[in-house]
Write an enzyme that holds these catalytic residues in place. Sequence first.
Site, PDB file in Angstrom:
ATOM      1  N   SER A 138       7.897 -19.142  88.685  1.00 55.33           N
ATOM      2  CA  SER A 138       6.930 -18.622  87.463  1.00 55.33           C
ATOM      3  C   SER A 138       6.839 -19.947  86.887  1.00 55.33           C
ATOM      4  CB  SER A 138       7.497 -17.926  86.784  1.00 55.33           C
ATOM      5  OG  SER A 138       8.067 -16.501  87.548  1.00 55.33           O
ATOM      6  N   PRO A 185      29.209 -24.170  94.679  1.00 58.15           N
ATOM      7  CA  PRO A 185      29.029 -22.876  96.004  1.00 58.15           C
ATOM      8  C   PRO A 185      27.610 -23.144  96.894  1.00 58.15           C
ATOM      9  CG  PRO A 185      28.250 -22.683  93.710  1.00 58.15           C
ATOM     10  CD  PRO A 185      28.985 -24.148  93.951  1.00 58.15           C
TER      11      PRO A 185
END
Length: 792
Positions: free
Chosen positions: A246, A454
């Site tokens: 966005s 991660p």
Amino acid sequence: MKRILITLAVVLLTAAGGGAWYLHSKQPARQGELALQHLSEPVLVRYDERGVPHIEAQNEADMYRALGFVQAQDRLFQMEMLRRLARGELAEILGAKLLPTDRLFRTLQIRERADQQARELAPDSPHGKALAAYLDGINQYQDSRPAPLEFDLLGIEKRPFTPADTLSIAGYLAYSFAAALRSEPLLTRIRNELGADYLTIFDIDWHPEAVIDTALGNDDWRTLDRLAALSRDALVDSGMPQFEGSNAWAISGARTANGKPLLAGDPHIRFSVPSVWYEAHLKYPGFELYGHHQPATPVAFLGHNRDFAWTLTMFQNDDMDLIAERSNPDNPEQVWYKGGWVDLQQRQEIIRVKDGEPVTLLLRRSPHGPIINDALGDNGGATPIAMWWTFLQTENPLLEAFYRLNRANTLEKGRAAAERIHAPGLNLVWANAGGDIAWWAAAKLPIRPTGVNPAFILDGSSEAADKLGFYPFSANPQEENPPRGYIVSANFQPLAASGIEIPGYYNPPERGQRLNQHLADPEVRWDLHNSQALQLETGTAYGPQLLAPILDELRAAAANEQERALVESLAAWSGDHPLESVPAILFNQLTYELSRATLAPRLGAQAFEQLLSTRMIDSALPRLTADPQSPWWTRANGQARSRAEAVAEAWRATVLHLQKTLGEDTTKWQWGQAHTLTHQHPLGVQWPLDMLLNVGPQAAPGGHETPNNLSHRIGAAPWPVGYGPSTRRLVDLADASTSLGINPVGQSGVPFDRHYSDQARRFIDGEYVPQHLSAEDVSANTRSTLTLQPAP
């Protein structure tokens, strides 16, 4: 013969008349009076020239009940499909081909978590009452009006909408952000099989602590490949909205033409019919909001009134970890956790299948989260892969958060609402007429042990897979009234004043840099006009930066005068993507051919396709072209190959493909010829429904990661646009009644309705339309009025 012709004519006219009557019966009722149970006072619904309802009630419950009714008129099939997707119930209406998608979403445990949240929802809370009234409006519409056309085509039986449906849809929205299933297996495999040097282009620090190395076998990698493909295809093939990125900015009065803040926003979501947002102007004494609503959700996710306005971008924080569990060799239903073997939790669910036998699905869960291999049934591999996900691990009062945000006219109220958003992570950009502007990165950010990266699959038998809690909201990135006088958010990696690191799936910075370049100009005073130009800008520096290191090699690769002219057009290119551009065509084909020549041979076809569906490829390509020593330039068999040789191969393939696809005459190539937008209905994947229900194709300006982000996947020409601005909004808080917007298709999701696609041409042309707020504007632009009366 004459009698036969007369009879045939009568039959055709009767059929045509019957068809017209049938389709007319499916159209929304936007005029006259209808009775609605449980209303305490009449509700006035005035429809404007775009079919947007302006709802005026005397109390909150009546307002939300009316919203549910009129939104169901326009979007009931969208609501039905989205709740079925989120809850793993598509095979029940679409058949066995949707079983893989249903298995995936059941495995994600969105359904189970939503059911739990629904049981815990306080019915007497303000947001609980709003939801109950809204769902009552939807269900009254279902009970009293004809079923949508799509219900008849698919044989869908009406059933009541429940709070669990609304909360399941919120879970789907959270999942549509997550990239872990597509990126983490791929990065782990590159590290394990190719080595750390091959990770350099992805700019991911390799911390070997607490990550698995060779624990996964070939069957496990094939399992992860299938899961990644299933995750990608389930989002793309469903025809449902997928959140991608966005743009947003808020400008203080010190930088605007009229001295009041201005807010701009265009959330990037996968295009579909109907479009994702349902616009509605809501009003009762003491409350007014022009909002953009999600299916089956009473509160607006985007909105404004005279006092304040807000928009959203995707935070892109990594809130999902994949964890390889260590199985007990003597009992495969146990895994090692905190020094001992623990049993996997098990339960069964039944998936009903249209024209087939029900399927029983075994779902397992480790202490870290659901075992996602179970989505593949017997083909799930030997190693259980658990999914830790913030959505499943936090309270996540999303409905309450946005109920509060719909009323947040002060910094304090906005901040308090943002703190209640846990997953998905959202950048909330906000402004009010009092002069304040703010940005809050809203998410529950997990605390991972030191040294854990991660981006890779974690080892479930170590403490590294565990979480140490969550950071307080005060540690999140955020700004309130910054001295520079503006805030911009465009999915780039944010910095937190607290100093915490925030892993994520961030977009390249160039789109945000282009916006910031314009907004930082102290000579510009911003208004609605120049803000439109910024939202519609079709270029960034990304392309020229990627090309700069290899321009000389492209010049050497050019085979003749015509090709040399094409290379020089690339050398002079600014990165812009207007409809008539030739360099835009060359660049987008060349980036694909470079990827295919260098990355595909090492990764293999399936992994390469996975890479192209992630944001990692966008950041990797400029680093690849800038590094002539990258190991990716060598051939997969180990044979030496220079960057210049690989670039020459990619250039030859580029020219050959474009000549074959667009013609030999390069002077006739145009970006709009190869870059088109089709809005696809969920049933528009086959003839003849594609011609009846889809909207397009239309030549599309802009491109991948430009401010006017009409984005396509990296691939070979032609390039269908996949996602882009789901709306473009501009709100000037000096006079919010002048706010502007646009819907990519139309307000209605009812086929053959006049508002089904009435904005599609204006959207692609970069036009804006008024969002009527003042009583005078609403009255002047009312085209029909529906009065909802209390049922006797």
